[in-house]
Design a protein around this motif. Structure first.
Motif, PDB file in Angstrom:
ATOM      1  N   VAL A  10       0.640  -0.866  -0.334  1.00 23.12           N
ATOM      2  CA  VAL A  10      -0.285  -0.033  -0.244  1.00 23.12           C
ATOM      3  C   VAL A  10       0.860   1.472  -0.086  1.00 23.12           C
ATOM      4  CG1 VAL A  10      -1.797   0.837   1.184  1.00 23.12           C
ATOM      5  CG2 VAL A  10      -1.890  -1.043   1.401  1.00 23.12           C
ATOM      6  N   LYS A  11       1.733   1.370   0.686  1.00 22.24           N
ATOM      7  CA  LYS A  11       3.025   2.263   1.040  1.00 22.24           C
ATOM      8  C   LYS A  11       3.745   2.309  -0.527  1.00 22.24           C
ATOM      9  CE  LYS A  11       6.545   2.672   3.935  1.00 22.24           C
ATOM     10  NZ  LYS A  11       7.032   1.773   4.552  1.00 22.24           N
ATOM     11  N   GLY A  12       3.554   1.403  -1.617  1.00 18.58           N
ATOM     12  CA  GLY A  12       4.485   1.658  -2.563  1.00 18.58           C
ATOM     13  C   GLY A  12       3.536   1.699  -3.536  1.00 18.58           C
ATOM     14  N   ILE A  13       2.169   2.110  -3.621  1.00 15.80           N
ATOM     15  CA  ILE A  13       0.597   2.359  -4.429  1.00 15.80           C
ATOM     16  C   ILE A  13       0.855   3.590  -4.228  1.00 15.80           C
ATOM     17  CG2 ILE A  13      -1.196   2.009  -5.066  1.00 15.80           C
ATOM     18  CD1 ILE A  13      -1.078  -0.863  -4.313  1.00 15.80           C
ATOM     19  N   SER A  14       0.694   4.170  -2.826  1.00 10.52           N
ATOM     20  CA  SER A  14       0.596   5.531  -2.879  1.00 10.52           C
ATOM     21  C   SER A  14       1.635   7.086  -3.202  1.00 10.52           C
ATOM     22  CB  SER A  14       0.005   5.626  -1.376  1.00 10.52           C
ATOM     23  OG  SER A  14       1.384   5.791  -0.234  1.00 10.52           O
ATOM     24  N   TRP A  15       2.711   5.561  -2.418  1.00  9.01           N
ATOM     25  CA  TRP A  15       4.130   6.606  -3.805  1.00  9.01           C
ATOM     26  C   TRP A  15       3.710   6.420  -4.801  1.00  9.01           C
ATOM     27  CZ3 TRP A  15       6.864  10.059  -2.324  1.00  9.01           C
ATOM     28  CH2 TRP A  15       7.838  10.509  -2.915  1.00  9.01           C
ATOM     29  N   ARG A  16       3.766   5.804  -5.871  1.00 10.20           N
ATOM     30  CA  ARG A  16       3.770   5.847  -6.914  1.00 10.20           C
ATOM     31  C   ARG A  16       2.318   6.385  -7.569  1.00 10.20           C
ATOM     32  NH1 ARG A  16       7.430   6.754  -7.999  1.00 10.20           N
ATOM     33  NH2 ARG A  16       6.730   6.857  -9.923  1.00 10.20           N
ATOM     34  N   ILE A  17       1.507   6.710  -7.586  1.00 14.27           N
ATOM     35  CA  ILE A  17       0.558   7.183  -7.531  1.00 14.27           C
ATOM     36  C   ILE A  17       0.892   8.849  -7.367  1.00 14.27           C
ATOM     37  CG2 ILE A  17      -1.827   8.254  -7.233  1.00 14.27           C
ATOM     38  CD1 ILE A  17      -2.619   5.658  -6.158  1.00 14.27           C
TER      39      ILE A  17
END
Length: 77
Positions: A10-17
């Motif tokens: 989830v951290k990866g997804i939010s950062w990538r957005i």
């Protein structure tokens, strides 16, 4: 404490957005074409989520720099 795989994802997804929005913007400025910018952003989104996740999981295995959180204050005897 150990971080769960889901939390890392989830951290990866939010950062990538956030990062992908920046990539699309920069790509548009450079190319002047929205279709190129969104294509670059789409590819970058997928590859960098995977790389971030793997990076986080690797660092979770490294003990260096961790500070124990369960320390009890010393009492005077």
């Amino acid at each position: 404490m150990k971080e769960s795989h889901l939390r890392s994802l989830v951290k990866g997804i939010s950062w990538r957005i956030t990062g992908t929005m920046d990539t699309i913007f920069v790509s548009y400025i450079i190319t002047g074409k929205a279709s190129y910018a969104f294509s670059i952003g789409a590819v970058e989104l997928i590859t960098k989520i995977l790389l971030y996740y793997l990076h986080e999981r690797a660092w979770a295995q490294i003990k260096w720099g961790w500070i124990p959180t369960d320390r009890q204050p010393k009492q005077n005897a």
